[in-house]
Design an enzyme around this catalytic site. Structure first.
Site, PDB file in Angstrom:
ATOM      1  N   GLY A  34       0.632  36.782  23.936  1.00  0.00           N
ATOM      2  CA  GLY A  34       0.564  37.448  22.645  1.00  0.00           C
ATOM      3  C   GLY A  34       0.632  36.455  21.506  1.00  0.00           C
ATOM      4  CB  SER A  35      -1.043  36.308  18.233  1.00  0.00           C
ATOM      5  OG  SER A  35      -2.308  36.046  18.800  1.00  0.00           O
ATOM      6  N   GLY A  36       1.718  35.261  17.611  1.00  0.00           N
ATOM      7  CA  GLY A  36       3.012  35.298  16.952  1.00  0.00           C
ATOM      8  C   GLY A  36       3.949  34.201  17.405  1.00  0.00           C
ATOM      9  CG  HIS A  37       4.913  33.718  20.954  1.00  0.00           C
ATOM     10  ND1 HIS A  37       6.124  34.256  20.561  1.00  0.00           N
ATOM     11  CD2 HIS A  37       4.362  34.619  21.806  1.00  0.00           C
ATOM     12  CE1 HIS A  37       6.301  35.418  21.160  1.00  0.00           C
ATOM     13  NE2 HIS A  37       5.241  35.665  21.907  1.00  0.00           N
ATOM     14  CG  HIS A  56       8.044  39.145  23.107  1.00  0.00           C
ATOM     15  ND1 HIS A  56       8.288  38.588  24.345  1.00  0.00           N
ATOM     16  CD2 HIS A  56       6.786  38.789  22.767  1.00  0.00           C
ATOM     17  CE1 HIS A  56       7.216  37.932  24.746  1.00  0.00           C
ATOM     18  NE2 HIS A  56       6.295  38.028  23.808  1.00  0.00           N
ATOM     19  CE  LYS A 103       4.820  33.172  26.551  1.00  0.00           C
ATOM     20  NZ  LYS A 103       3.344  33.339  26.475  1.00  0.00           N
TER      21      LYS A 103
END
Length: 329
Positions: free
Chosen positions: A53-56, A218, A104
């Site tokens: 997922g994006s945001g990392h 998250h 992951k």
């Protein structure tokens, strides 16, 4: 919600486009996807594909380039990339030597990567996988069966990528990635929540005088919510949990990563590192190299994680091998 975006629906697409435009000598965007691939794919070698997922950011697109990943696939914010996008990445970087997927340990990631793996194998591409589970905080969480994969994943990218760059076989690259996974441990903590653009409000609440130890990237619950402690106390707690899970003997070498979660100043990360270094010195554990900065963030969450990688001669050589990516050079 205050964010420097155009529209929540397009944040991932526009981020990927911006990264490719800023670094054309390192990466390029695969048309009609959220996939970044190496700008130079001419070398015949085992290919490494990761994502999530994006945001990392800078994970995972920031680690595409020479000596690390060949492709990174970005899902929507905190959402696993889809099998079709993963398949497109695998096909784009396969050069006949096979592809290693670095995953992951989150249920959606594992399911979608494995589905893409099966689709690729049906097209005659040799694919293997490794699953990173370095977070010592909790055994099971909101998104996982087993331990979560967090910042230690970056060491897997670096070391497996270095061996692949040297021309090793797919089996050899998978083996060294598994070796890293067996010798890397991490734990994080949070001081504040983050806001997913499409949601528009923080994912959890935490008091102004509180912190959460062991929180996931998250926003998954950690192991303990307490009053804010000093940087030295936080560092001591994180290192204690890591070394309890992965004991290190006197004289052993480690690499250290002090990772910011998105809104923590470098000043504070270096203060945490100061205590981590002293703790390891007291235990006569040798620090070979220290990495301080943002490697795997959680949007604008305040907090940090500590990662220790237990080294041997092979891992030390591969860690030190040259690499050129957006976020590692």
């Amino acid at each position: 919600m205050k964010k420097l975006i155009n529209h929540p629906e397009y944040v991932v697409q526009e981020m990927i486009e911006g990264m490719a435009l800023a670094h054309p000598q390192i990466v390029k965007k695969l048309p009609d996807t959220h996939v970044l691939v190496r700008a130079d794919l001419s070398k015949e070698k085992v290919a490494l594909v990761s994502g999530g997922g994006s945001g990392h950011e800078p994970s995972h697109g920031g680690f595409v380039g020479t000596g690390m990943l060949d492709a990174a696939v970005a899902g929507e914010v905190f959402t696993s990339p889809t099998p079709d996008q993963l398949l497109a990445a695998i096909k784009a970087v396969d050069r006949g030597k096979g592809v290693l997927l670095v995953i992951k340990n989150y249920s959606g990631d594992v399911m979608n990567f494995e589905m893409a793996m099966e689709l690729a194998e049906a097209e005659g591409i040799q694919v293997k996988k490794v699953i990173v589970d370095d977070d010592v905080a909790v055994k099971n969480s909101t998104y996982t069966v087993g331990r979560r994969g967090i910042a230690g994943t970056v060491f897997v990218h670096k070391i497996a990528g270095a061996l692949a760059e040297q021309g090793a076989s797919l089996d050899e690259v998978q083996k060294v990635a598994e070796k890293v996974i067996s010798r890397v441990r991490s734990m994080g903590m949070a001081l504040s929540p983050c806001t997913i653009p499409a949601v528009g409000k923080p994912g959890f609440e935490i008091g102004e005088d509180e912190m959460e130890m062991g929180m996931g990237i998250h926003g998954e619950p950690g192991i303990d919510r307490t009053k804010i402690a000093s940087a030295d106390e936080v560092a001591s707690t994180l290192v204690s949990y890591i070394l309890e899970d992965m004991p290190c003997r006197e004289g052993e070498r480690v690499a250290v990563m002090i990772n910011g979660l998105g809104a923590t100043p470098l000043m504070e990360l270096y203060i945490v590192n100061r205590k981590v270094a002293k703790l390891l010195q007291e235990k006569q554990i040798q620090v070979h190299k220290t990495f301080v900065g943002e490697y795997m963030t959680s949007l604008e969450m305040a907090g940090c994680s500590v990662t220790l990688l237990k080294l041997d001669d092979q891992l030390t050589e591969l860690l030190d091998a040259p690499a050129q990516t957006i976020a590692w050079s």
